[in-house]
Design a protein around this motif. Structure first.
Motif, mmCIF file in Angstrom:
data_model
loop_
_atom_site.group_PDB
_atom_site.id
_atom_site.type_symbol
_atom_site.label_atom_id
_atom_site.label_comp_id
_atom_site.label_asym_id
_atom_site.label_seq_id
_atom_site.Cartn_x
_atom_site.Cartn_y
_atom_site.Cartn_z
ATOM 1 N N LYS A 157 0.584 -1.182 0.094
ATOM 2 C CA LYS A 157 -0.127 -0.068 0.026
ATOM 3 C C LYS A 157 0.758 1.268 0.213
ATOM 4 N N SER A 158 1.950 1.289 0.862
ATOM 5 C CA SER A 158 2.858 2.464 0.804
ATOM 6 C C SER A 158 3.716 2.612 -0.318
ATOM 7 N N MET A 159 3.887 1.563 -1.018
ATOM 8 C CA MET A 159 4.587 1.686 -2.522
ATOM 9 C C MET A 159 3.543 2.244 -3.653
ATOM 10 N N TYR A 160 2.364 1.643 -3.549
ATOM 11 C CA TYR A 160 1.487 2.112 -4.368
ATOM 12 C C TYR A 160 1.177 3.718 -4.012
ATOM 13 N N GLU A 161 0.906 3.873 -2.843
ATOM 14 C CA GLU A 161 0.864 5.384 -2.551
ATOM 15 C C GLU A 161 1.935 6.349 -3.052
ATOM 16 N N LYS A 162 3.158 6.017 -2.848
ATOM 17 C CA LYS A 162 4.159 6.646 -3.294
ATOM 18 C C LYS A 162 4.252 6.841 -4.939
ATOM 19 N N HIS A 163 3.750 5.657 -5.643
ATOM 20 C CA HIS A 163 3.813 5.875 -7.144
ATOM 21 C C HIS A 163 2.634 6.759 -7.415
ATOM 22 N N ILE A 164 1.541 6.504 -6.800
ATOM 23 C CA ILE A 164 0.564 7.563 -7.351
ATOM 24 C C ILE A 164 0.727 9.116 -6.818
ATOM 25 N N SER A 165 1.329 9.302 -5.675
ATOM 26 C CA SER A 165 1.787 10.741 -5.227
ATOM 27 C C SER A 165 2.897 11.233 -6.068
ATOM 28 N N LEU A 166 3.360 10.296 -6.824
ATOM 29 C CA LEU A 166 4.580 10.789 -7.665
ATOM 30 C C LEU A 166 3.973 11.521 -8.989
ATOM 31 N N GLU A 167 2.987 10.674 -9.443
ATOM 32 C CA GLU A 167 2.114 11.010 -10.452
ATOM 33 C C GLU A 167 1.278 12.205 -10.292
ATOM 34 N N LEU A 168 0.596 12.278 -9.215
ATOM 35 C CA LEU A 168 -0.086 13.448 -8.903
ATOM 36 C C LEU A 168 0.853 14.620 -8.907
ATOM 37 N N ASN A 169 2.056 14.575 -7.966
ATOM 38 C CA ASN A 169 2.778 15.615 -7.884
ATOM 39 C C ASN A 169 3.068 16.192 -9.291
ATOM 40 N N ASN A 170 3.754 15.418 -10.129
ATOM 41 C CA ASN A 170 4.134 15.734 -11.438
ATOM 42 C C ASN A 170 2.838 16.352 -12.281
ATOM 43 N N ASP A 171 1.717 15.890 -12.210
ATOM 44 C CA ASP A 171 0.359 16.412 -13.021
ATOM 45 C C ASP A 171 0.184 17.732 -12.406
ATOM 46 N N ILE A 172 0.064 18.008 -11.345
ATOM 47 C CA ILE A 172 -0.471 19.122 -10.543
ATOM 48 C C ILE A 172 0.622 20.117 -10.791
ATOM 49 N N GLN A 173 1.916 19.854 -10.577
ATOM 50 C CA GLN A 173 3.263 20.936 -10.985
ATOM 51 C C GLN A 173 2.936 21.414 -12.515
ATOM 52 N N SER A 174 2.506 20.252 -13.442
ATOM 53 C CA SER A 174 2.497 20.772 -14.907
ATOM 54 C C SER A 174 1.276 21.533 -15.178
ATOM 55 N N LEU A 175 0.363 21.453 -14.276
ATOM 56 C CA LEU A 175 -1.138 22.155 -14.427
ATOM 57 C C LEU A 175 -0.666 23.751 -13.876
ATOM 58 N N THR A 176 -0.087 23.706 -12.635
ATOM 59 C CA THR A 176 0.423 25.246 -12.058
ATOM 60 C C THR A 176 1.349 25.912 -12.899
ATOM 61 N N ASN A 177 2.281 25.038 -13.316
ATOM 62 C CA ASN A 177 3.222 25.659 -14.298
ATOM 63 C C ASN A 177 2.547 26.170 -15.675
ATOM 64 N N GLY A 178 1.699 26.053 -16.077
ATOM 65 C CA GLY A 178 0.991 26.141 -17.196
ATOM 66 C C GLY A 178 0.218 27.246 -17.267
ATOM 67 N N ILE A 179 -0.360 27.187 -15.970
ATOM 68 C CA ILE A 179 -1.309 28.436 -15.624
ATOM 69 C C ILE A 179 -0.241 29.991 -15.309
ATOM 70 N N ILE A 180 0.709 29.573 -14.490
ATOM 71 C CA ILE A 180 1.777 30.717 -14.279
ATOM 72 C C ILE A 180 2.609 31.007 -15.618
#
Length: 225
Positions: free
Chosen positions: A28-51
Protein backbone atom coordinates in the motif's frame (compact mmCIF):
# COMPACT_ATOMS: atom_id res chain seq x y z
CA UNK A 1 0.62 -34.62 21.58
CA UNK A 2 -1.48 -32.10 19.63
CA UNK A 3 -2.20 -30.23 22.85
CA UNK A 4 1.54 -30.00 23.47
CA UNK A 5 2.18 -28.22 20.13
CA UNK A 6 -0.86 -25.92 20.27
CA UNK A 7 1.03 -22.91 21.73
CA UNK A 8 3.70 -23.27 19.02
CA UNK A 9 1.05 -23.44 16.31
CA UNK A 10 -0.59 -20.30 17.67
CA UNK A 11 2.76 -18.50 17.61
CA UNK A 12 3.42 -19.60 14.03
CA UNK A 13 -0.07 -18.47 13.01
CA UNK A 14 0.42 -15.07 14.64
CA UNK A 15 3.78 -14.64 12.90
CA UNK A 16 2.22 -15.52 9.53
CA UNK A 17 -0.62 -13.05 10.08
CA UNK A 18 1.84 -10.32 11.05
CA UNK A 19 3.89 -10.99 7.93
CA UNK A 20 0.75 -10.74 5.77
CA UNK A 21 -0.27 -7.45 7.40
CA UNK A 22 3.27 -6.07 7.00
CA UNK A 23 3.36 -7.11 3.35
CA UNK A 24 -0.01 -5.47 2.65
CA UNK A 25 1.12 -2.28 4.40
CA UNK A 26 4.35 -2.25 2.38
CA UNK A 27 2.49 -2.73 -0.91
CA UNK A 28 0.00 0.00 0.00
CA UNK A 29 2.85 2.36 0.87
CA UNK A 30 4.61 1.67 -2.44
CA UNK A 31 1.37 2.20 -4.38
CA UNK A 32 0.74 5.44 -2.51
CA UNK A 33 4.24 6.67 -3.38
CA UNK A 34 3.69 5.79 -7.05
CA UNK A 35 0.33 7.59 -7.20
CA UNK A 36 1.72 10.56 -5.27
CA UNK A 37 4.61 10.90 -7.73
CA UNK A 38 2.18 10.98 -10.66
CA UNK A 39 -0.09 13.44 -8.85
CA UNK A 40 2.84 15.71 -7.93
CA UNK A 41 4.06 15.81 -11.52
CA UNK A 42 0.57 16.44 -12.93
CA UNK A 43 -0.32 19.24 -10.52
CA UNK A 44 3.10 20.75 -11.12
CA UNK A 45 2.41 20.74 -14.87
CA UNK A 46 -1.00 22.35 -14.32
CA UNK A 47 0.39 25.05 -12.02
CA UNK A 48 3.35 25.72 -14.27
CA UNK A 49 1.01 26.03 -17.26
CA UNK A 50 -1.17 28.62 -15.53
CA UNK A 51 1.79 30.68 -14.29
CA UNK A 52 3.75 30.50 -17.54
CA UNK A 53 0.72 31.49 -19.62
CA UNK A 54 0.03 34.47 -17.36
CA UNK A 55 3.61 35.73 -17.54
CA UNK A 56 3.79 35.26 -21.33
CA UNK A 57 0.50 37.12 -21.81
CA UNK A 58 1.89 39.97 -19.72
CA UNK A 59 5.03 40.06 -21.89
CA UNK A 60 2.85 40.18 -25.01
CA UNK A 61 0.85 43.14 -23.73
CA UNK A 62 4.04 45.02 -22.90
CA UNK A 63 5.71 44.30 -26.24
CA UNK A 64 2.65 44.69 -28.47
CA UNK A 65 3.43 41.53 -30.42
CA UNK A 66 3.40 37.73 -30.26
CA UNK A 67 6.57 35.90 -31.22
CA UNK A 68 6.54 32.41 -32.70
CA UNK A 69 8.05 31.03 -29.50
CA UNK A 70 5.35 32.66 -27.36
CA UNK A 71 2.60 31.28 -29.58
CA UNK A 72 4.08 27.79 -29.38
CA UNK A 73 4.52 27.95 -25.61
CA UNK A 74 1.01 29.30 -25.03
CA UNK A 75 -0.42 26.47 -27.11
CA UNK A 76 1.59 23.81 -25.25
CA UNK A 77 0.88 25.18 -21.78
CA UNK A 78 -2.82 25.49 -22.61
CA UNK A 79 -2.85 21.87 -23.72
CA UNK A 80 -1.26 20.89 -20.38
CA UNK A 81 -3.97 22.80 -18.52
CA UNK A 82 -6.73 21.08 -20.52
CA UNK A 83 -5.34 17.59 -19.88
CA UNK A 84 -4.56 18.02 -16.19
CA UNK A 85 -7.76 19.87 -15.31
CA UNK A 86 -9.88 17.23 -17.01
CA UNK A 87 -8.08 14.40 -15.23
CA UNK A 88 -8.25 15.90 -11.76
CA UNK A 89 -11.70 17.46 -12.02
CA UNK A 90 -13.01 13.95 -12.70
CA UNK A 91 -10.95 12.55 -9.83
CA UNK A 92 -12.23 15.25 -7.47
CA UNK A 93 -15.80 14.38 -8.43
CA UNK A 94 -15.13 10.68 -7.74
CA UNK A 95 -13.84 11.72 -4.29
CA UNK A 96 -17.09 13.68 -3.75
CA UNK A 97 -14.97 16.76 -3.16
CA UNK A 98 -17.29 19.47 -4.57
CA UNK A 99 -19.62 20.72 -1.85
CA UNK A 100 -22.61 20.90 -4.19
CA UNK A 101 -24.01 19.25 -7.28
CA UNK A 102 -23.31 22.22 -9.55
CA UNK A 103 -19.70 21.24 -10.27
CA UNK A 104 -19.67 21.09 -14.07
CA UNK A 105 -16.01 21.03 -15.13
CA UNK A 106 -16.18 24.71 -15.99
CA UNK A 107 -12.41 25.20 -15.94
CA UNK A 108 -11.94 22.35 -18.40
CA UNK A 109 -14.58 23.80 -20.72
CA UNK A 110 -12.92 27.22 -20.82
CA UNK A 111 -9.40 25.78 -21.04
CA UNK A 112 -10.43 23.97 -24.22
CA UNK A 113 -11.61 27.26 -25.74
CA UNK A 114 -8.33 28.93 -24.78
CA UNK A 115 -6.27 26.13 -26.33
CA UNK A 116 -8.26 26.45 -29.57
CA UNK A 117 -7.70 30.23 -29.55
CA UNK A 118 -3.93 29.93 -29.25
CA UNK A 119 -3.79 27.03 -31.71
CA UNK A 120 -5.60 29.14 -34.32
CA UNK A 121 -2.95 31.85 -33.88
CA UNK A 122 0.01 29.46 -33.97
CA UNK A 123 -1.23 27.23 -36.78
CA UNK A 124 -0.60 23.53 -37.28
CA UNK A 125 3.11 23.67 -38.07
CA UNK A 126 5.83 23.85 -35.44
CA UNK A 127 8.52 26.48 -35.79
CA UNK A 128 12.25 25.93 -36.30
CA UNK A 129 14.56 26.85 -33.43
CA UNK A 130 16.23 29.61 -35.41
CA UNK A 131 12.93 31.42 -36.03
CA UNK A 132 11.49 31.36 -32.49
CA UNK A 133 12.27 35.03 -31.84
CA UNK A 134 10.54 36.18 -35.00
CA UNK A 135 7.31 38.14 -34.67
CA UNK A 136 4.30 36.03 -35.59
CA UNK A 137 1.70 38.76 -35.27
CA UNK A 138 1.46 42.38 -34.17
CA UNK A 139 -1.31 43.21 -31.72
CA UNK A 140 -4.21 45.27 -32.96
CA UNK A 141 -6.94 46.68 -30.71
CA UNK A 142 -9.07 43.52 -30.97
CA UNK A 143 -6.25 41.08 -30.20
CA UNK A 144 -5.02 43.32 -27.38
CA UNK A 145 -8.48 43.16 -25.82
CA UNK A 146 -8.55 39.37 -26.15
CA UNK A 147 -5.11 38.99 -24.55
CA UNK A 148 -6.19 41.17 -21.62
CA UNK A 149 -9.36 39.08 -21.24
CA UNK A 150 -7.25 35.92 -21.13
CA UNK A 151 -4.96 37.53 -18.57
CA UNK A 152 -7.95 38.26 -16.36
CA UNK A 153 -9.04 34.61 -16.29
CA UNK A 154 -5.47 33.39 -15.79
CA UNK A 155 -5.12 35.83 -12.90
CA UNK A 156 -8.16 34.22 -11.25
CA UNK A 157 -6.50 30.83 -11.72
CA UNK A 158 -3.26 32.29 -10.41
CA UNK A 159 -4.97 33.30 -7.18
CA UNK A 160 -6.24 29.73 -6.73
CA UNK A 161 -2.70 28.47 -7.34
CA UNK A 162 -1.24 30.78 -4.72
CA UNK A 163 -3.93 29.74 -2.22
CA UNK A 164 -3.31 26.00 -2.53
CA UNK A 165 0.05 25.23 -4.15
CA UNK A 166 3.22 25.53 -2.11
CA UNK A 167 5.98 27.36 -3.97
CA UNK A 168 3.75 29.82 -5.84
CA UNK A 169 4.36 33.52 -5.27
CA UNK A 170 3.09 36.67 -6.97
CA UNK A 171 5.16 39.83 -6.63
CA UNK A 172 4.76 43.09 -8.54
CA UNK A 173 2.47 41.41 -11.06
CA UNK A 174 4.95 38.63 -11.86
CA UNK A 175 4.22 35.04 -10.87
CA UNK A 176 6.83 32.47 -9.88
CA UNK A 177 6.67 28.77 -9.14
CA UNK A 178 9.47 27.02 -7.28
CA UNK A 179 9.06 23.46 -8.50
CA UNK A 180 11.70 21.94 -6.21
CA UNK A 181 10.15 23.54 -3.12
CA UNK A 182 6.78 22.19 -4.21
CA UNK A 183 8.05 18.62 -4.66
CA UNK A 184 9.99 18.64 -1.39
CA UNK A 185 7.01 19.99 0.52
CA UNK A 186 4.43 17.41 -0.60
CA UNK A 187 6.77 14.41 -0.74
CA UNK A 188 5.74 10.78 -1.32
CA UNK A 189 2.30 10.88 0.28
CA UNK A 190 0.60 13.83 -1.40
CA UNK A 191 -2.30 11.69 -2.57
CA UNK A 192 -3.59 11.64 1.00
CA UNK A 193 -3.31 15.44 1.21
CA UNK A 194 -6.41 17.07 -0.26
CA UNK A 195 -4.53 20.19 -1.41
CA UNK A 196 -4.96 19.11 -5.02
CA UNK A 197 -8.73 18.67 -4.80
CA UNK A 198 -9.12 21.99 -2.97
CA UNK A 199 -7.09 23.54 -5.79
CA UNK A 200 -9.31 22.01 -8.49
CA UNK A 201 -12.49 23.08 -6.71
CA UNK A 202 -11.30 26.67 -6.34
CA UNK A 203 -10.19 26.79 -9.97
CA UNK A 204 -13.75 25.92 -10.91
CA UNK A 205 -15.13 28.57 -8.56
CA UNK A 206 -12.76 31.20 -9.97
CA UNK A 207 -13.78 30.29 -13.52
CA UNK A 208 -17.45 30.74 -12.66
CA UNK A 209 -16.68 34.11 -11.05
CA UNK A 210 -15.00 35.21 -14.28
CA UNK A 211 -17.91 34.06 -16.46
CA UNK A 212 -20.44 35.74 -14.17
CA UNK A 213 -18.37 38.93 -14.20
CA UNK A 214 -18.62 39.11 -18.01
CA UNK A 215 -22.11 37.56 -18.15
CA UNK A 216 -21.14 34.86 -20.66
CA UNK A 217 -21.26 31.08 -20.76
CA UNK A 218 -17.98 30.62 -22.63
CA UNK A 219 -14.88 32.79 -22.87
CA UNK A 220 -14.93 32.59 -26.68
CA UNK A 221 -18.02 34.84 -26.62
CA UNK A 222 -15.63 37.62 -25.58
CA UNK A 223 -13.04 37.04 -28.31
CA UNK A 224 -12.94 39.65 -31.07
CA UNK A 225 -9.85 38.55 -33.00
Amino acid sequence: MIKKYKPLLYIILIVILLLIVFKQHEEKSMYEKHISLELNNDIQSLTNGIISNYNILDEIINSGKITKQQAQLLTQYSKDIVLMVNKYENLAISFNRPDNGRFNNETFNQAQKIFSFFFSIKGRDDFALDEMDETLIELDSKLTKDIKTLMTLHHHWLEASENHIYGVTIMDGYAEFQGNEYLNYYGDHSVTDLFWSDFIVELNEKTKIFLDQYEVNHIEELFEY
